[in-house]
Design a protein around this motif. Structure first.
Motif, short mmCIF file in Angstrom:
data_model
loop_
_atom_site.label_atom_id
_atom_site.label_comp_id
_atom_site.label_asym_id
_atom_site.label_seq_id
_atom_site.Cartn_x
_atom_site.Cartn_y
_atom_site.Cartn_z
N LEU A 58 -31.21 26.22 -11.80
CA LEU A 58 -30.21 26.05 -12.87
C LEU A 58 -30.03 24.57 -13.21
CD1 LEU A 58 -27.48 28.66 -11.86
CD2 LEU A 58 -29.11 28.79 -13.75
N LEU A 59 -29.92 23.73 -12.19
CA LEU A 59 -29.75 22.31 -12.45
C LEU A 59 -30.96 21.73 -13.18
CD1 LEU A 59 -28.12 21.12 -9.09
CD2 LEU A 59 -27.02 21.29 -11.32
N PHE A 60 -32.15 22.13 -12.74
CA PHE A 60 -33.37 21.65 -13.37
C PHE A 60 -33.42 22.10 -14.84
CE2 PHE A 60 -37.85 21.76 -14.50
CZ PHE A 60 -38.34 20.59 -13.94
N THR A 61 -33.07 23.37 -15.08
CA THR A 61 -33.09 23.88 -16.44
C THR A 61 -32.05 23.19 -17.31
OG1 THR A 61 -33.81 26.04 -15.58
CG2 THR A 61 -32.92 25.98 -17.82
N LEU A 62 -30.83 23.03 -16.79
CA LEU A 62 -29.77 22.36 -17.56
C LEU A 62 -30.14 20.93 -17.88
CD1 LEU A 62 -26.57 23.73 -15.77
CD2 LEU A 62 -27.43 24.33 -18.04
N LEU A 63 -30.74 20.24 -16.91
CA LEU A 63 -31.14 18.86 -17.15
C LEU A 63 -32.22 18.79 -18.22
CD1 LEU A 63 -30.96 15.88 -16.33
CD2 LEU A 63 -32.67 16.33 -14.57
N ALA A 64 -33.23 19.67 -18.13
CA ALA A 64 -34.30 19.67 -19.12
C ALA A 64 -33.77 20.02 -20.51
CB ALA A 64 -35.40 20.66 -18.71
#
Length: 450
Positions: free
Chosen positions: A9-15
């Protein structure tokens, strides 16, 4: 929520946040450039219109009209206003009043009202007599921006799916070493504490450091379990020996009537074994009370130089004139001679070390006691000239009831050094022992400065 899901989730939100930021910037500058480009096109049309309608040269007028006819496609809702300044008033304006004021002030101006864009200028430039205004709708740019917006939104959707997929694979790869550690840890119990986690010495990363830290903990646990087993075995043996002697001697004395001398001899043996049992029991209680979790101490500032004088006084009663204190290394700053602790326990710890030195040094050989300090710690050094400790047995000296092979002819129970180490640990201190067999032993005690 699992860590892998959190990482995804963090990776997706950051991207997505980065893509949104870039898309917004692209859309903003594209929108701004399209307006500026359209205003420039309107300005060119206004200049050509002025030349075509107001130029004094007939040939130029024909030329500009030809250019307009052949090369300038009519814009959506295009309107053209050419008005004389001397007949123009704000009440007769066919375009926004603000455009009129700005043109008079700056000689040319641009204005937007809803979907309609305006460009105006004064003609001729040096001595203006007319105002030329061109108005049109920017449908081409609006369509381009709409297409760009759709492309960016579609790209954002694709990017979300791609970022989530890559994030899941990335988190799975990152957490794989931790899963391996968890699997290996689940296989370790009290029956196989000898097992250790696998470490990759070529890759010295945080996961490797975690595995090494866990292995160090397993080393301590294994040592603690082994020590506990040895302690229970040795304690039961040490307690059983005097009890067996007492019971056997009592049964022997009571088996038949004996004379007074025989009864006295039996009672003497019983008293000796009872005293030994009392000493072992007291030592065990002291060792238990000063375990690593320890009891709550009554702490106070303790002057270590005064502590050593009290130790010397107590040792002098047992071994007269054997202990000598070396004051040459003592720091001049009195603040470096004070620690925080329990005076009675520290006295017991240092006394155990000094008494061992006197006992194993033989008669007549002195024991040296020195005091010095570093920037953070107080150092107490005890040096004797005794029998020393065999090198192979040096690592066992802090195990309860352990006694070196060359010390069995001396009276003792092997509890003094473990007790001393526990006391020093309770005071956030440490003890280090170095020894050479038949040459002597050096013990260094470290205590924090108050």
């Amino acid at each position: 929520m699992k860590i892998q899901i959190k990482i995804t989730l963090l990776f997706t939100l950051l991207a997505v946040a980065i893509i949104l930021l870039l898309s917004g910037a692209v859309y903003y500058f594209a929108n701004r450039y399209s307006f500026r480009d359209f205003y420039k096109r309107l300005e060119i049309r206004a200049i050509i219109a002025a030349k075509a309608n107001l130029d004094s040269d007939v040939n130029n007028v024909s030329l500009y009209n030809e250019i307009r006819k052949e090369h300038l496609e009519r814009l959506p809702a295009e309107q053209e206003y050419i008005v004389a300044l001397d007949s123009l008033t704000k009440h007769s304006l066919q375009f926004p009043q603000q455009l009129y004021k700005q043109t008079l002030a700056e000689e040319k101006a641009f204005y937007r009202k809803g979907d309609l864009f305006y460009a105006s200028l004064l003609y001729p430039e040096k001595n203006p007599t007319h105002m030329v205004v061109i108005a049109a709708k920017n449908e081409y740019s609006s369509q381009q921006l709409s297409n760009l917006r759709n492309i960016l939104l579609t790209g954002l959707g694709v990017a979300i799916i791609a970022a989530a997929s890559v994030g899941w694979l990335f988190s799975n790869e990152v957490l794989k070493p931790i899963r391996n550690i968890s699997r290996q840890v689940n296989d370790i119990n009290t029956h196989n504490l000898h097992l250790r986690l696998e470490t990759d010495n070529r890759n010295r990363d945080e996961i490797c450091a975690l595995a090494e830290t866990f292995n160090d903990m397993l080393n301590r646990l294994e040592t603690s379990f082994d020590t506990q087993r040895n302690f229970v075995s040795n304690a039961s043996h040490e307690l059983r020996t005097p009890l067996t002697a007492i019971i056997g001697e009592t049964e022997l004395a009571l088996a038949k009537s004996r004379d007074e001398a025989q009864y006295r001899a039996a009672l003497g043996i019983i008293l000796k074994e009872a005293e030994r049992l009392n000493h072992i029991t007291t030592s065990l209680l002291s060792l238990a009370q000063t375990g690593f979790n320890g009891q709550k101490l009554q702490l106070e500032p303790v002057r270590v130089d005064e502590l050593l004088l009290s130790v010397q006084e107590a040792v002098h009663k047992i071994y007269p004139n054997r202990l000598h204190i070396d004051y040459s290394l003592m720091p001049e700053d009195d603040t470096k001679l004070t620690t925080v602790g329990n005076h009675q326990l520290l006295n017991l710890a240092i006394s155990n070390i000094v008494l061992n030195g006197c006992k194993y040094s033989g008669s007549g050989k002195p024991v040296m006691l020195a005091l010095t300090a570093t920037r953070e710690n107080i150092l107490i050094i005890v040096k004797d000239q005794g029998i020393g400790i065999p090198e192979k047995e040096l690592r066992f000296i802090f195990d309860p009831f352990f006694r070196a092979s060359n010390s069995l002819s001396f009276k003792g129970y092997g509890i003094g050094l473990p007790l001393t180490r526990n006391i020093l640990r309770m005071h956030h201190g440490d003890i280090a022992v170095s020894s050479v067999e038949n040459q002597g032993t050096i013990v260094q005690v470290t205590l924090p400065i108050a």
